[in-house]
Design a protein around this motif. Structure first.
Motif, mmCIF file in Angstrom:
data_model
loop_
_atom_site.group_PDB
_atom_site.id
_atom_site.type_symbol
_atom_site.label_atom_id
_atom_site.label_comp_id
_atom_site.label_asym_id
_atom_site.label_seq_id
_atom_site.Cartn_x
_atom_site.Cartn_y
_atom_site.Cartn_z
ATOM 1 N N GLN A 41 0.465 8.703 -4.674
ATOM 2 C CA GLN A 41 0.074 8.848 -6.173
ATOM 3 C C GLN A 41 -1.146 9.228 -6.434
ATOM 4 N N GLY A 42 -1.465 9.989 -7.519
ATOM 5 C CA GLY A 42 -2.769 10.690 -7.539
ATOM 6 C C GLY A 42 -3.901 9.812 -7.830
ATOM 7 N N THR A 43 -3.641 8.962 -8.543
ATOM 8 C CA THR A 43 -4.953 8.272 -9.197
ATOM 9 C C THR A 43 -4.527 6.719 -9.418
ATOM 10 N N ILE A 44 -5.237 6.149 -9.435
ATOM 11 C CA ILE A 44 -5.246 4.510 -9.454
ATOM 12 C C ILE A 44 -5.116 4.271 -10.956
ATOM 13 N N THR A 45 -4.018 3.857 -11.611
ATOM 14 C CA THR A 45 -3.957 3.454 -12.941
ATOM 15 C C THR A 45 -3.440 2.044 -13.055
ATOM 16 N N GLU A 46 -3.477 1.635 -14.203
ATOM 17 C CA GLU A 46 -3.039 0.295 -14.599
ATOM 18 C C GLU A 46 -1.689 0.221 -14.057
ATOM 19 N N ILE A 47 -0.895 1.154 -14.415
ATOM 20 C CA ILE A 47 0.494 1.079 -14.123
ATOM 21 C C ILE A 47 0.744 1.149 -12.678
ATOM 22 N N ASN A 48 0.267 2.056 -11.929
ATOM 23 C CA ASN A 48 0.723 2.169 -10.611
ATOM 24 C C ASN A 48 0.218 0.888 -9.757
ATOM 25 N N ALA B 191 -0.369 -2.153 -10.622
ATOM 26 C CA ALA B 191 0.185 -3.587 -11.153
ATOM 27 C C ALA B 191 1.295 -3.935 -9.915
ATOM 28 N N GLU B 192 2.249 -3.064 -9.503
ATOM 29 C CA GLU B 192 2.914 -3.660 -8.730
ATOM 30 C C GLU B 192 2.163 -4.061 -7.201
ATOM 31 N N THR B 193 1.528 -3.201 -6.926
ATOM 32 C CA THR B 193 0.806 -3.432 -5.487
ATOM 33 C C THR B 193 0.030 -4.737 -5.622
ATOM 34 N N LEU B 194 -0.623 -5.144 -6.872
ATOM 35 C CA LEU B 194 -1.509 -6.318 -7.101
ATOM 36 C C LEU B 194 -0.407 -7.544 -6.852
ATOM 37 N N LYS B 195 0.561 -7.565 -7.586
ATOM 38 C CA LYS B 195 1.596 -8.405 -7.738
ATOM 39 C C LYS B 195 1.840 -8.913 -6.140
ATOM 40 N N PHE C 269 0.656 -1.132 -0.162
ATOM 41 C CA PHE C 269 0.029 -0.011 -0.114
ATOM 42 C C PHE C 269 0.918 1.336 -0.065
ATOM 43 N N LYS C 270 2.082 1.216 0.826
ATOM 44 C CA LYS C 270 2.978 2.284 0.742
ATOM 45 C C LYS C 270 3.335 2.654 -0.724
ATOM 46 N N ILE C 271 3.557 1.677 -1.163
ATOM 47 C CA ILE C 271 4.117 1.984 -2.862
ATOM 48 C C ILE C 271 3.041 3.118 -3.610
ATOM 49 N N LEU C 272 1.978 2.650 -3.090
ATOM 50 C CA LEU C 272 0.822 3.637 -3.805
ATOM 51 C C LEU C 272 0.615 4.900 -3.292
ATOM 52 N N THR D 16 -8.018 -15.111 -8.444
ATOM 53 C CA THR D 16 -9.178 -14.432 -8.645
ATOM 54 C C THR D 16 -9.574 -13.251 -7.882
ATOM 55 N N PHE D 17 -8.869 -13.184 -6.570
ATOM 56 C CA PHE D 17 -8.956 -12.311 -5.692
ATOM 57 C C PHE D 17 -8.135 -10.911 -6.285
ATOM 58 N N THR D 18 -7.115 -11.189 -6.541
ATOM 59 C CA THR D 18 -6.514 -9.929 -7.096
ATOM 60 C C THR D 18 -7.049 -9.373 -8.422
ATOM 61 N N GLU D 19 -7.750 -10.398 -9.049
ATOM 62 C CA GLU D 19 -8.157 -9.607 -10.311
ATOM 63 C C GLU D 19 -9.394 -8.986 -9.857
ATOM 64 N N THR D 20 -10.305 -9.309 -8.963
ATOM 65 C CA THR D 20 -11.317 -8.615 -8.699
ATOM 66 C C THR D 20 -10.839 -7.322 -7.953
ATOM 67 N N VAL D 21 -9.855 -7.251 -7.222
ATOM 68 C CA VAL D 21 -9.378 -6.001 -6.632
ATOM 69 C C VAL D 21 -8.967 -5.195 -7.818
ATOM 70 N N LYS D 22 -8.396 -5.621 -8.684
ATOM 71 C CA LYS D 22 -7.709 -4.656 -9.819
ATOM 72 C C LYS D 22 -9.044 -3.961 -10.513
ATOM 73 N N ASP D 23 -10.035 -5.007 -11.010
ATOM 74 C CA ASP D 23 -11.323 -4.285 -11.558
ATOM 75 C C ASP D 23 -11.850 -3.128 -10.609
ATOM 76 N N GLU D 24 -11.845 -3.537 -9.463
ATOM 77 C CA GLU D 24 -12.627 -2.688 -8.588
ATOM 78 C C GLU D 24 -11.952 -1.428 -8.494
ATOM 79 N N ALA D 25 -10.557 -1.662 -8.418
ATOM 80 C CA ALA D 25 -9.605 -0.271 -8.545
ATOM 81 C C ALA D 25 -9.861 0.451 -9.448
#
Ligand code: GDP
Ligand code: MG
Length: 437
Positions: free
Chosen positions: A16-23, A25-29, A10-13, A47-56
């Protein structure tokens, strides 16, 4: 552990101003890796990380909300959902209601049998009868008898019998005669799933037609817990899961996987060896725990049970007005001491889990703290704000502690006060999350 890993990602994020595919990705990994390390199985984690990504990515990021906070909330909500959303009750409609306990040896079946009887007796006015169905080890029968005596609940046994099916049937007959409205059948387990054990417990199931079958599993066995759950579920089609030994170092990864693999609700969690160390499973609280916030809601609830109602009310008012003082702190320490295992309780306080792992708790754990508070004047105890440098020095000298120790206690007190104030307002979760690093 999982919480630290998540915190780091979470700290990595942060910033950062917005949630984008790029910022993201590292967090999800990182989240996925952290989940795998916490014994969440691969498919669930993916499945979990995919759902979180879609949500984010779907979120409209408001400038006022930091993306990292939003991620915490998304992950928290997804974890909660994954574990079933809300808590699920057990079925007690039968006359008597029959509950069958299944699981491997050492998973905590017998202990749970006692705890459950204790809980249902005190909270739901049940009149239980326990059944000693582990006929292979004389010590097992004795263990249940000792627990029964402790909690004031009768235990049905049949001297010398090696037939748990008959014992269970006879016990139900006796329960009807004696007016017991609840029968809990403890059973034998093996060290690994084996055919004989499965046949036996299936036979008991078919003979007594339980209203509720609970599968007990040691949360510290990690990935094995999931496999065992699956095998038991295939054979027994159980109704719910009991996760034991959650007072240990585990962060509850097994809870996630079991739920998603067998699709049965977790109903209870065991948090210690004592008869009152049993909590109803709340998915959102487990999500807090997995995220490392500690199960503070359970802690407060348990603490509250021990307070008499009047005291609790007085305290609530003080907390709301931010008048919680060192005198209250002292009386809380007295209450905590009454509550039994300090280690069980401390493990539920956010951030304490790690700290207490290697610590030895005894009744003297609060001695130093008490000494420091006793060295304060009544005025200082009521108004900690007046504790300036020279007062602190005097208190240190008076209590035989160092200034640092006095400072640390005052700091801890202030932190506690803050958390309590938040809880008093009933907005614990969102507020606490907003305060995450
Ligand atoms: P069974 O073989 O399945 O009946 O397991 P037992 O009930 O005999 O428990 C095995 C051991 O685990 C005992 O030493 C219990 O005291 C311990 N135990 C059971 N539940 C818990 C728990 O929630 N926390 C802790 N710390 N120990 C537990
Ligand atoms: Mg046992």
């Amino acid at each position: 552990n999982l919480s630290e890993r998540l915190e780091r990602s979470f700290k990595i994020l942060k910033g950062q101003g917005t949630i984008t595919e790029i910022n993201v990705a590292e967090t999800l990994k990182d989240i996925r890796r952290a989940l795998l390390d916490a014994d969440v199985n691969f498919k669930t984690a993916k499945t979990f990380t995919e759902t979180v990504k879609d949500e984010a990515l779907g979120q409209n990021v408001l400038t006022a909300v930091k993306p990292q906070q939003m991620m915490v909330k998304i992950v928290h909500d997804e974890l909660t959902k994954l574990m079933g959303g809300s808590s699920t009750d057990i079925n007690l409609d039968g006359k008597p209601a029959v509950i069958l306990i299944a699981g491997l040896q050492g998973s905590g079946k017998t202990t749970f049998t006692g705890k459950l009887a204790n809980l249902l007796k005190s909270k739901r006015s049940k009149n239980p009868l326990l059944v000693a169905g582990d006929v292979y080890r004389p010590a097992a029968i004795n263990q249940l008898q000792v627990l029964g005596e402790q909690i004031g609940v009768p235990v049905y046994t049949e001297e010398g019998s090696k037939d748990p099916v008959k014992i269970a049937k006879d016990a139900i007959k006796q329960a009807k005669q004696n007016g017991n409205d609840l029968v809990i059948v403890d059973t034998a387990g093996r060290l690994a799933v084996d055919e004989e054990m499965m046949k036996e417990i299936t036979a008991i199931k078919n003979a007594v037609k339980p209203h509720e079958i609970l599968f007990v599993v040691d949360s510290m066995t990690g990935q094995d817990a999931v496999n065992t759950a699956k095998e038991f579920n295939d054979r027994l089609d159980f109704d719910g899961v009991v996760l034991t030994k959650l007072d240990g170092d585990t962060r509850g990864g097994a809870a996630l996987s079991i739920r998603s693999v067998v699709n049965k609700p977790i109903k209870f969690v065991g948090t210690g060896e004592k008869m009152d160390a049993l909590d109803v499973f709340h998915p959102n609280r487990m999500a807090d725990r997995i995220l490392g916030m500690g199960d503070i809601v359970s802690l407060v609830e348990r603490a509250q049970e021990q307070f008499d109602a009047e005291e609790a009310q007085k305290l609530q008012k003080k907390i709301a007005k931010n008048q919680f003082s060192f005198n209250d702190f002292l009386s809380q320490i007295q209450q905590i001491k009454k509550m039994g295992s300090l280690k069980d309780l401390a493990g539920m306080i956010p951030g304490m889990g790690k700290a207490i792992k290697d610590m030895d708790f005894d009744d003297d754990a609060f001695k130093e703290v008490e000494a420091i508070i006793y060295s304060m004047t009544p005025d200082e105890r009521e108004n900690p704000a007046i504790l300036n440098g020279s007062r602190r020095k005097r208190i240190a000298a008076g209590s035989g502690s160092s200034i640092q120790e006095v400072n640390r206690l005052i700091k801890q007190f202030e932190d506690t006060r803050k958390v309590m104030k938040m809880m008093g307002k009933g907005k614990n979760l969102s507020k606490m999350m907003a305060n995450l690093p």
